[in-house]
Design a protein around this motif. Structure first.
Motif, PDB file in Angstrom:
ATOM      1  N   ALA A  74     -26.377 -81.873  87.465  1.00 18.80           N
ATOM      2  CA  ALA A  74     -25.601 -81.141  88.477  1.00 18.80           C
ATOM      3  C   ALA A  74     -24.490 -80.330  87.818  1.00 18.80           C
ATOM      4  CB  ALA A  74     -25.010 -82.110  89.491  1.00 18.80           C
ATOM      5  N   SER A  75     -24.101 -79.240  88.478  1.00 16.92           N
ATOM      6  CA  SER A  75     -23.001 -78.411  87.974  1.00 16.92           C
ATOM      7  C   SER A  75     -21.787 -78.617  88.865  1.00 16.92           C
ATOM      8  CB  SER A  75     -23.401 -76.933  87.960  1.00 16.92           C
ATOM      9  OG  SER A  75     -22.315 -76.136  87.538  1.00 16.92           O
ATOM     10  N   LEU A  76     -20.720 -79.166  88.273  1.00 21.18           N
ATOM     11  CA  LEU A  76     -19.478 -79.409  89.006  1.00 21.18           C
ATOM     12  C   LEU A  76     -18.312 -78.668  88.358  1.00 21.18           C
ATOM     13  CD1 LEU A  76     -21.103 -82.473  89.028  1.00 21.18           C
ATOM     14  CD2 LEU A  76     -19.335 -82.768  90.737  1.00 21.18           C
ATOM     15  N   ARG A  77     -18.601 -77.593  87.670  1.00 20.32           N
ATOM     16  CA  ARG A  77     -17.569 -76.851  86.955  1.00 20.32           C
ATOM     17  C   ARG A  77     -16.427 -76.465  87.907  1.00 20.32           C
ATOM     18  NH1 ARG A  77     -17.040 -73.609  82.328  1.00 20.32           N
ATOM     19  NH2 ARG A  77     -15.736 -71.768  82.599  1.00 20.32           N
ATOM     20  N   GLY A  78     -15.216 -76.871  87.554  1.00 17.77           N
ATOM     21  CA  GLY A  78     -14.043 -76.534  88.351  1.00 17.77           C
ATOM     22  C   GLY A  78     -13.901 -77.327  89.632  1.00 17.77           C
ATOM     23  N   ALA A  79     -14.733 -78.339  89.846  1.00 20.32           N
ATOM     24  CA  ALA A  79     -14.649 -79.131  91.074  1.00 20.32           C
ATOM     25  C   ALA A  79     -13.430 -80.057  91.038  1.00 20.32           C
ATOM     26  CB  ALA A  79     -15.919 -79.947  91.269  1.00 20.32           C
ATOM     27  N   ASN A  80     -12.967 -80.447  92.230  1.00 21.86           N
ATOM     28  CA  ASN A  80     -11.818 -81.344  92.346  1.00 21.86           C
ATOM     29  C   ASN A  80     -12.314 -82.716  92.808  1.00 21.86           C
ATOM     30  OD1 ASN A  80      -9.412 -82.674  92.836  1.00 21.86           O
ATOM     31  ND2 ASN A  80      -8.437 -80.941  93.845  1.00 21.86           N
ATOM     32  N   LEU A  81     -12.206 -83.704  91.910  1.00 13.43           N
ATOM     33  CA  LEU A  81     -12.664 -85.061  92.216  1.00 13.43           C
ATOM     34  C   LEU A  81     -11.518 -86.063  92.168  1.00 13.43           C
ATOM     35  CD1 LEU A  81     -15.366 -83.877  90.163  1.00 13.43           C
ATOM     36  CD2 LEU A  81     -16.233 -85.731  91.561  1.00 13.43           C
ATOM     37  N   GLN A  82     -10.310 -85.595  92.428  1.00 15.52           N
ATOM     38  CA  GLN A  82      -9.157 -86.492  92.379  1.00 15.52           C
ATOM     39  C   GLN A  82      -9.346 -87.681  93.319  1.00 15.52           C
ATOM     40  OE1 GLN A  82      -5.140 -84.957  92.667  1.00 15.52           O
ATOM     41  NE2 GLN A  82      -5.820 -82.930  92.041  1.00 15.52           N
ATOM     42  N   GLY A  83      -9.144 -88.878  92.776  1.00 14.20           N
ATOM     43  CA  GLY A  83      -9.197 -90.078  93.597  1.00 14.20           C
ATOM     44  C   GLY A  83     -10.582 -90.458  94.079  1.00 14.20           C
ATOM     45  N   ALA A  84     -11.607 -89.781  93.601  1.00 15.14           N
ATOM     46  CA  ALA A  84     -12.971 -90.093  94.025  1.00 15.14           C
ATOM     47  C   ALA A  84     -13.479 -91.335  93.300  1.00 15.14           C
ATOM     48  CB  ALA A  84     -13.897 -88.911  93.754  1.00 15.14           C
TER      49      ALA A  84
END
Length: 357
Positions: free
Chosen positions: A223-233
């Motif tokens: 998967a491509s998550l470039r620049g994604a925000n996963l704070q607290g996930a």
């Protein structure tokens, strides 16, 4: 108290709905007539007087009868409306764009009707509002939902493989066990969504908002998550093999026992993330920020771009597994000159990261 009142009224409502319309109307009119005669008892001295009083109230009785009929037939009108909506959906089967189906979906969603297990693969639902819709186990393969609102929707075990979900609002949605392989989730808002056990293999999640999302046990291979925000996930036990996580923000994210084999984590913010027993074999960590991250038991064998300066900013870095010889300079005197890679890392972490590219 409201619930107790509703329980007491339930038998009355059931009787009202199940009884014949003529009976309900007759009882309502008879009640009003008796009430009028009781109120006008001082003027009623004979049958002629009673008839006169009732004739004076004939218009009111007619209005009452009409209101009763309107209320009594409300369920029938709703059922007819739902039936027409389902007919529109059935008639549009296999058709990509259908405005009748589009509005039928919105009407049924607003009425709280379940759309569980529906087959609308390849359909066009761009910009539709399906807040709190139940599409669990539905076939939505290759459907188009660009800019749609699916917040708090139930999409558990739904097939959304290859679907176009650009900028979709999935806040608080239930996507447990959903099939999202190859789906376009670019810019999607999945804040607080439940994606545990979901299959996101080869999905496009660039610049997606996954803050506080539940991705426990999810498949994100390739998967491509470039620049994604996963704070607290939470990505506990998630498989992110060969995923592109460059420039992602995973501050305070639970990455324990997750697999990042061959993944791209370059320039990622991993501050205070938990890497307990995570597998990062052959992962690219060039320029990644690991400040106060918990590296207890993490496996960094054959990791690319990883420097001693990076791991030393983390906690429990001594308990992680590295390539042989990686920590040999840890015993060097503190007065020794810093290496070129250490200087480069410090410069990178002191500069602002560019997330726009």
């Amino acid at each position: 108290m409201k619930e107790r009142f509703a329980r007491r009224m339930h038998p009355v409502i059931d009787w009202f709905i199940s009884s014949p319309t003529w009976l309900i109307v007759s009882l309502a009119v008879a009640f009003l007539a008796a009430l009028d005669l009781w109120i006008s008892s001082d003027r009623v001295h004979s049958i002629r007087d009673a008839i006169s009083v009732l004739l004076d109230r004939a218009e009111a009785m007619g209005i009452l009868a009409a209101v009763v009929v309107f209320i009594k037939e409300a369920p029938l009108r709703i059922a007819t409306k739902h039936y027409e909506a389902w007919r529109a959906i059935d008639a549009a089967h296999g058709i990509k764009t259908s405005y009748a189906r589009y509005h039928a979906f919105e009407d049924l969603c607003k009425a709280g009707v379940s759309l569980k297990g529906l087959d609308v693969s390849g359909a066009d639902f761009n910009s539709i509002n399906l807040h709190k819709v139940d599409l669990s186990s539905a076939n939505l393969r290759e459907a188009q939902f660009q800019g749609a609102i699916l917040s708090q929707a139930n999409l558990s075990k739904a097939d959304l493989s290859g679907a176009d979900l650009l900028n979709v609002d999935f806040r608080g949605a239930d996507l447990r066990g959903a099939d999202l392989r190859g789906a376009n989730l670019n810019g999607a808002n999945m804040n607080g969504a439940n994606l545990s056990g979901a299959n996101l293999g080869n999905a496009n999640l660039k610049i997606a908002d996954l803050r506080f999302a539940n991705l426990r046990g999810a498949n994100l291979k390739g998967a491509s998550l470039r620049g994604a925000n996963l704070q607290g996930a939470s990505l506990y036990l998630a498989d992110m093999t060969q995923a592109n996580l460059s420039k992602t923000d995973m501050t305070q994210t639970d990455l324990s026992q997750a697999t990042f084999r061959g993944s791209n984590l370059s320039m990622a913010h991993l501050n205070q993330a938990c890497f307990h027993r995570a597998i990062l074999v052959e992962a690219d960590l060039w320029g990644a920020v690991l400040e106060e991250a918990d590296l207890d038991g993490a496996n960094f064998k054959s990791a690319q771009g990883l420097t001693l300066a990076q791991v030393k900013t983390a906690i429990n870095w001594e308990q992680a597994v590295y390539e042989d010889g990686f920590l040999t300079e840890s015993n060097a005197p503190s007065t020794s000159e810093p290496s070129l890679t250490d200087l480069l890392y410090k410069k990178l972490t002191n500069d602002n990261f560019n997330f726009d590219s």
